[in-house]
Design a protein around this motif. Sequence first.
Motif, PDB file in Angstrom:
ATOM      1  N   LEU A 178     -27.986 -26.263  -5.862  1.00 20.61           N
ATOM      2  CA  LEU A 178     -29.306 -26.474  -6.446  1.00 20.61           C
ATOM      3  C   LEU A 178     -29.480 -25.687  -7.745  1.00 20.61           C
ATOM      4  CD1 LEU A 178     -32.350 -27.241  -6.281  1.00 20.61           C
ATOM      5  CD2 LEU A 178     -32.620 -25.367  -4.648  1.00 20.61           C
ATOM      6  N   ASP A 179     -29.785 -26.389  -8.825  1.00 18.82           N
ATOM      7  CA  ASP A 179     -30.117 -25.717 -10.078  1.00 18.82           C
ATOM      8  C   ASP A 179     -31.462 -25.008  -9.912  1.00 18.82           C
ATOM      9  OD1 ASP A 179     -30.258 -24.884 -12.689  1.00 18.82           O
ATOM     10  OD2 ASP A 179     -30.828 -26.826 -13.496  1.00 18.82           O
ATOM     11  N   TYR A 180     -31.486 -23.748 -10.278  1.00 21.67           N
ATOM     12  CA  TYR A 180     -32.722 -22.973 -10.123  1.00 21.67           C
ATOM     13  C   TYR A 180     -33.830 -23.458 -11.041  1.00 21.67           C
ATOM     14  CZ  TYR A 180     -35.818 -19.375 -11.938  1.00 21.67           C
ATOM     15  OH  TYR A 180     -36.904 -18.721 -12.438  1.00 21.67           O
TER      16      TYR A 180
ATOM     17  N   GLY B 171     -36.489 -24.389  -8.607  1.00 26.50           N
ATOM     18  CA  GLY B 171     -35.689 -24.517  -7.399  1.00 26.50           C
ATOM     19  C   GLY B 171     -36.334 -23.932  -6.167  1.00 26.50           C
TER      20      GLY B 171
ATOM     21  N   LEU C  34     -36.158 -25.372  -2.406  1.00 22.42           N
ATOM     22  CA  LEU C  34     -35.568 -24.484  -1.411  1.00 22.42           C
ATOM     23  C   LEU C  34     -36.502 -24.330  -0.213  1.00 22.42           C
ATOM     24  CD1 LEU C  34     -33.398 -22.501  -0.467  1.00 22.42           C
ATOM     25  CD2 LEU C  34     -34.471 -20.751  -1.911  1.00 22.42           C
TER      26      LEU C  34
ATOM     27  N   GLY D  10     -27.644 -21.593  -4.927  1.00 23.33           N
ATOM     28  CA  GLY D  10     -28.349 -21.696  -6.193  1.00 23.33           C
ATOM     29  C   GLY D  10     -27.406 -21.573  -7.371  1.00 23.33           C
TER      30      GLY D  10
ATOM     31  N   SER E  54     -27.526 -21.227 -11.852  1.00 28.55           N
ATOM     32  CA  SER E  54     -28.362 -21.053 -13.039  1.00 28.55           C
ATOM     33  C   SER E  54     -27.513 -20.600 -14.207  1.00 28.55           C
ATOM     34  CB  SER E  54     -29.460 -20.024 -12.774  1.00 28.55           C
ATOM     35  OG  SER E  54     -30.206 -19.790 -13.958  1.00 28.55           O
TER      36      SER E  54
ATOM     37  N   PHE F   4     -34.340 -15.554  -4.954  1.00 28.21           N
ATOM     38  CA  PHE F   4     -33.823 -16.816  -4.445  1.00 28.21           C
ATOM     39  C   PHE F   4     -33.107 -16.598  -3.108  1.00 28.21           C
ATOM     40  CE2 PHE F   4     -31.702 -20.995  -4.945  1.00 28.21           C
ATOM     41  CZ  PHE F   4     -32.771 -21.719  -5.440  1.00 28.21           C
TER      42      PHE F   4
ATOM     43  N   ALA G 267     -31.797 -18.902   0.303  1.00 28.86           N
ATOM     44  CA  ALA G 267     -30.518 -19.391  -0.201  1.00 28.86           C
ATOM     45  C   ALA G 267     -29.379 -18.619   0.452  1.00 28.86           C
ATOM     46  CB  ALA G 267     -30.445 -19.248  -1.721  1.00 28.86           C
TER      47      ALA G 267
ATOM     48  N   PHE H 295     -25.784 -17.497  -4.550  1.00 25.44           N
ATOM     49  CA  PHE H 295     -26.278 -17.811  -5.898  1.00 25.44           C
ATOM     50  C   PHE H 295     -25.144 -17.540  -6.877  1.00 25.44           C
ATOM     51  CE2 PHE H 295     -28.582 -17.913  -9.766  1.00 25.44           C
ATOM     52  CZ  PHE H 295     -29.782 -18.569  -9.512  1.00 25.44           C
TER      53      PHE H 295
END
Length: 417
Positions: A175-177, A184, A188, A204, A206, A217, A222, A225
């Motif tokens: 998932l792009d933040y 995101g 989330l 995550g 970014s 995050f 999450a 990341f």
Amino acid sequence: MGQVLLVEDTPFFERVIKRQLTVSAGLDVISVPTRADAERVLADPGIVLDVALVDLTLPDAPDGEIVDVTMAAGLPTIVFSGRFDERLRDTLLAKGVVDYILKDNASSLAYVGTLVQRVYANRNIDALVVDDSRVDLEIVARRLRLYQLNVHTASDHGTALAMLDTIPNLRLVVLDYLMPRTDGFELLRSLRARHGMHEMAVIGLSGQAGPEIIARFLKSGANDFLPKSCTPEEFMLRISQNLDTLDRIQALADMAHRDALTGLSNRRHLFSQGRGIFDAARHKGAGARVASIDIDRFKSVNDTHGHEAGDALIRAFGRALAECCPPQAFPARLGGDEFCVVLPELEHAACTRFLDALRLSMNTLTGPGGTLSRIGPVTLSIGLNDGTADTLEDALHAADIQLYAAKSAGRDCVVAS
């Protein structure tokens, strides 16, 4: 069982790798020492391969030509070589090999086995990539496809949410933040409302998030990341580690919830997961019948033929029960020779047909010509409640009363209230 093509001309590494993949990973390995032998295996229509593990320096392919052969055959290819050549390594990774691993220590051998097993397992796992940048979306999706994941993509929060119920085995979301209109964190939160951290890995990504955002995050649910600038190798290592963690958690959950002898749910799982299925059916106003099943005179099987024969009978009946059950049914072993099945939203006639078929399957299993005929004829007594009980405990109690009636009626029958 998955099949691996191992192309390795050094006997020591061939033996070690083959043993690791067969014993530890449970995979079938076809090992050959040359490119020509590999081409003969690949040309055989009766052999279905899943992964290729190749050395770069072979007698008839000294410069890594084997990689082109296995990749042309459509096989995910892992290079395991004692030859370190940074330029060649970059070239092969750009071609799309899964990984390039050096034969430089025992840990590398262990990693090869884990990686092959991971790539094989990934064929049954769905992944969702969410990013508003088309370029970044395609880069991440391509990397995941190399690892044989079934990849789905979405460019925004709403599309991703709409896709969740359409992806059958979704276990990974990348998932792009930072996305337009929503960040995101919102997606989330939506994901975690549906799936816990032990069911789905959310990672995550970014290009510009600072330490505070990353920490937030992770605290929001999450599993990991990563910066978009990380190397492809680090990215895939972290993906694999997260999926391996989910697998280990699932294995532990299965050990807690499954009966070791039959693989069916155990009593604990019946009164957690099975109760939920029962309650959901009753909440809808539908019937939720429960069958109580007992193997007749099971003690005499143990006394006459030994406990190994008794265990074989339990295992065989567990398989028969799992195979005969209607799709919505929830079978469980309560202990010893006692079993039960939750039968939600199934009419009385359908329940009795299923239970009679189950009873006859035991007759076939232990009767003349059956796989357990040496034990002699074994029968089942089965009780079925009427589907009106408000709780699982009450339903099971009512089914037990009918089971005792079946025993009193001479056994080998189904009695329903």
